[in-house]
Design a protein around this motif. Sequence first.
Motif, PDB file in Angstrom:
ATOM      1  N   PRO A   1       5.338  -9.466   0.901  1.00 21.44           N
ATOM      2  CA  PRO A   1       4.229  -9.321   0.529  1.00 21.44           C
ATOM      3  C   PRO A   1       3.019  -9.831   1.570  1.00 21.44           C
ATOM      4  O   PRO A   1       3.355 -10.663   2.520  1.00 21.44           O
ATOM      5  CB  PRO A   1       3.934 -10.235  -0.584  1.00 21.44           C
ATOM      6  CG  PRO A   1       5.404 -11.423  -0.518  1.00 21.44           C
ATOM      7  CD  PRO A   1       6.156 -10.612   0.210  1.00 21.44           C
ATOM      8  N   ALA A   2       2.085  -8.991   1.877  1.00 25.99           N
ATOM      9  CA  ALA A   2       1.091  -9.174   2.780  1.00 25.99           C
ATOM     10  C   ALA A   2      -0.122  -8.399   2.249  1.00 25.99           C
ATOM     11  O   ALA A   2      -0.148  -7.347   1.886  1.00 25.99           O
ATOM     12  CB  ALA A   2       1.543  -8.691   4.195  1.00 25.99           C
TER      13      ALA A   2
ATOM     14  N   PRO B   1      -1.812   0.500   0.806  1.00 25.35           N
ATOM     15  CA  PRO B   1      -1.142  -0.520   0.038  1.00 25.35           C
ATOM     16  C   PRO B   1       0.311  -1.090   0.553  1.00 25.35           C
ATOM     17  O   PRO B   1       0.993  -1.905   0.325  1.00 25.35           O
ATOM     18  CB  PRO B   1      -0.830   0.209  -1.184  1.00 25.35           C
ATOM     19  CG  PRO B   1      -0.745   1.659  -0.804  1.00 25.35           C
ATOM     20  CD  PRO B   1      -1.827   1.907   0.136  1.00 25.35           C
ATOM     21  N   TYR B   2       0.899  -0.328   1.742  1.00 27.00           N
ATOM     22  CA  TYR B   2       1.997  -0.897   2.351  1.00 27.00           C
ATOM     23  C   TYR B   2       2.022  -0.230   4.060  1.00 27.00           C
ATOM     24  O   TYR B   2       1.245   0.513   4.320  1.00 27.00           O
ATOM     25  CB  TYR B   2       3.111  -0.370   1.846  1.00 27.00           C
ATOM     26  CG  TYR B   2       3.418   1.142   1.864  1.00 27.00           C
ATOM     27  CD1 TYR B   2       4.085   1.827   2.921  1.00 27.00           C
ATOM     28  CD2 TYR B   2       2.849   2.076   0.800  1.00 27.00           C
ATOM     29  CE1 TYR B   2       4.371   3.189   2.777  1.00 27.00           C
ATOM     30  CE2 TYR B   2       2.944   3.268   1.080  1.00 27.00           C
ATOM     31  CZ  TYR B   2       3.855   4.024   1.882  1.00 27.00           C
ATOM     32  OH  TYR B   2       3.817   5.221   1.929  1.00 27.00           O
ATOM     33  N   ARG B   3       2.829  -1.179   4.785  1.00 29.48           N
ATOM     34  CA  ARG B   3       3.128  -0.769   6.024  1.00 29.48           C
ATOM     35  C   ARG B   3       4.648  -0.847   6.453  1.00 29.48           C
ATOM     36  O   ARG B   3       5.177  -1.863   6.066  1.00 29.48           O
ATOM     37  CB  ARG B   3       2.256  -1.612   7.003  1.00 29.48           C
ATOM     38  CG  ARG B   3       2.455  -1.499   8.728  1.00 29.48           C
ATOM     39  CD  ARG B   3       1.556  -2.429   9.436  1.00 29.48           C
ATOM     40  NE  ARG B   3       1.553  -3.488   8.923  1.00 29.48           N
ATOM     41  CZ  ARG B   3       0.404  -4.363   8.864  1.00 29.48           C
ATOM     42  NH1 ARG B   3      -0.839  -3.743   9.303  1.00 29.48           N
ATOM     43  NH2 ARG B   3       0.202  -5.528   8.349  1.00 29.48           N
TER      44      ARG B   3
ATOM     45  N   PRO C   1       0.586  -6.845  -3.135  1.00 27.61           N
ATOM     46  CA  PRO C   1       1.185  -7.186  -4.193  1.00 27.61           C
ATOM     47  C   PRO C   1       0.557  -6.532  -5.491  1.00 27.61           C
ATOM     48  O   PRO C   1       1.081  -6.131  -6.478  1.00 27.61           O
ATOM     49  CB  PRO C   1       1.304  -8.602  -4.120  1.00 27.61           C
ATOM     50  CG  PRO C   1       1.060  -9.133  -3.161  1.00 27.61           C
ATOM     51  CD  PRO C   1       0.371  -8.287  -2.176  1.00 27.61           C
ATOM     52  N   ALA C   2      -0.833  -6.189  -5.325  1.00 22.66           N
ATOM     53  CA  ALA C   2      -1.446  -5.667  -6.419  1.00 22.66           C
ATOM     54  C   ALA C   2      -1.760  -4.276  -6.368  1.00 22.66           C
ATOM     55  O   ALA C   2      -1.898  -3.616  -7.671  1.00 22.66           O
ATOM     56  CB  ALA C   2      -2.875  -6.286  -6.370  1.00 22.66           C
TER      57      ALA C   2
ATOM     58  N   SER D   1       1.879 -10.212 -10.906  1.00 24.37           N
ATOM     59  CA  SER D   1       1.455  -9.735 -12.359  1.00 24.37           C
ATOM     60  C   SER D   1       0.292  -9.127 -12.667  1.00 24.37           C
ATOM     61  O   SER D   1      -0.095  -8.388 -13.481  1.00 24.37           O
ATOM     62  CB  SER D   1       0.887 -11.367 -12.967  1.00 24.37           C
ATOM     63  OG  SER D   1      -0.057 -11.793 -12.149  1.00 24.37           O
ATOM     64  N   HIS D   2      -0.138  -8.636 -11.453  1.00 22.65           N
ATOM     65  CA  HIS D   2      -1.567  -7.789 -11.484  1.00 22.65           C
ATOM     66  C   HIS D   2      -1.338  -6.335 -10.906  1.00 22.65           C
ATOM     67  O   HIS D   2      -2.172  -5.442 -10.546  1.00 22.65           O
ATOM     68  CB  HIS D   2      -2.751  -8.374 -10.559  1.00 22.65           C
ATOM     69  CG  HIS D   2      -3.171  -9.676 -11.017  1.00 22.65           C
ATOM     70  ND1 HIS D   2      -3.836  -9.771 -12.161  1.00 22.65           N
ATOM     71  CD2 HIS D   2      -3.090 -10.808 -10.407  1.00 22.65           C
ATOM     72  CE1 HIS D   2      -3.992 -11.093 -12.176  1.00 22.65           C
ATOM     73  NE2 HIS D   2      -3.615 -11.919 -11.440  1.00 22.65           N
ATOM     74  N   ASN D   3      -0.090  -6.048 -10.799  1.00 22.68           N
ATOM     75  CA  ASN D   3       0.560  -4.865 -10.115  1.00 22.68           C
ATOM     76  C   ASN D   3       0.573  -3.936 -11.505  1.00 22.68           C
ATOM     77  O   ASN D   3       1.570  -4.158 -12.282  1.00 22.68           O
ATOM     78  CB  ASN D   3       1.671  -5.068  -9.334  1.00 22.68           C
ATOM     79  CG  ASN D   3       2.131  -3.672  -8.884  1.00 22.68           C
ATOM     80  OD1 ASN D   3       2.469  -2.564  -9.341  1.00 22.68           O
ATOM     81  ND2 ASN D   3       2.261  -3.486  -7.451  1.00 22.68           N
ATOM     82  N   PRO D   4      -0.287  -2.721 -11.468  1.00 24.26           N
ATOM     83  CA  PRO D   4      -0.062  -1.771 -12.512  1.00 24.26           C
ATOM     84  C   PRO D   4       1.227  -1.068 -12.769  1.00 24.26           C
ATOM     85  O   PRO D   4       1.637  -0.419 -13.968  1.00 24.26           O
ATOM     86  CB  PRO D   4      -1.194  -0.980 -12.200  1.00 24.26           C
ATOM     87  CG  PRO D   4      -1.621  -0.843 -10.941  1.00 24.26           C
ATOM     88  CD  PRO D   4      -1.077  -2.372 -10.594  1.00 24.26           C
ATOM     89  N   SER D   5       2.200  -0.908 -11.881  1.00 22.83           N
ATOM     90  CA  SER D   5       3.414  -0.289 -11.934  1.00 22.83           C
ATOM     91  C   SER D   5       4.652  -1.151 -12.185  1.00 22.83           C
ATOM     92  O   SER D   5       5.521  -0.668 -12.297  1.00 22.83           O
ATOM     93  CB  SER D   5       3.746   0.259 -10.416  1.00 22.83           C
ATOM     94  OG  SER D   5       3.823  -0.763  -9.544  1.00 22.83           O
TER      95      SER D   5
END
Length: 82
Positions: free
Chosen positions: A15-16, A23-25, A40-41, A62-66
């Motif tokens: 997570p970063a 949203p990612y690298r 993470p979100a 917990s805040h990730n909609p997927s």
Amino acid sequence: RLKKGGLPQHLIFVPAMQDDSTPYRLTSPFPDVVKVEFDPAKFDFKLTAAQRVLADRNIDLSHNPSLRLLTNDVALNLYEVM
């Protein structure tokens, strides 16, 4: 599945918070390692084709909609990929 002479791949999620809207690298610090630094979100875990995600309790997903929380215990949380 490995091609003849291929190396096994290790997929590591870290997570970063990203500086931009990405949203990612992805990086490959070693020939047999792919490191995914993810927000993470925002990261869409459906992109991984995973059905479940097991995460350290200190990583707040917990805040990730997927994801949907299935179980939690002292050390780990288990999420379902929606």
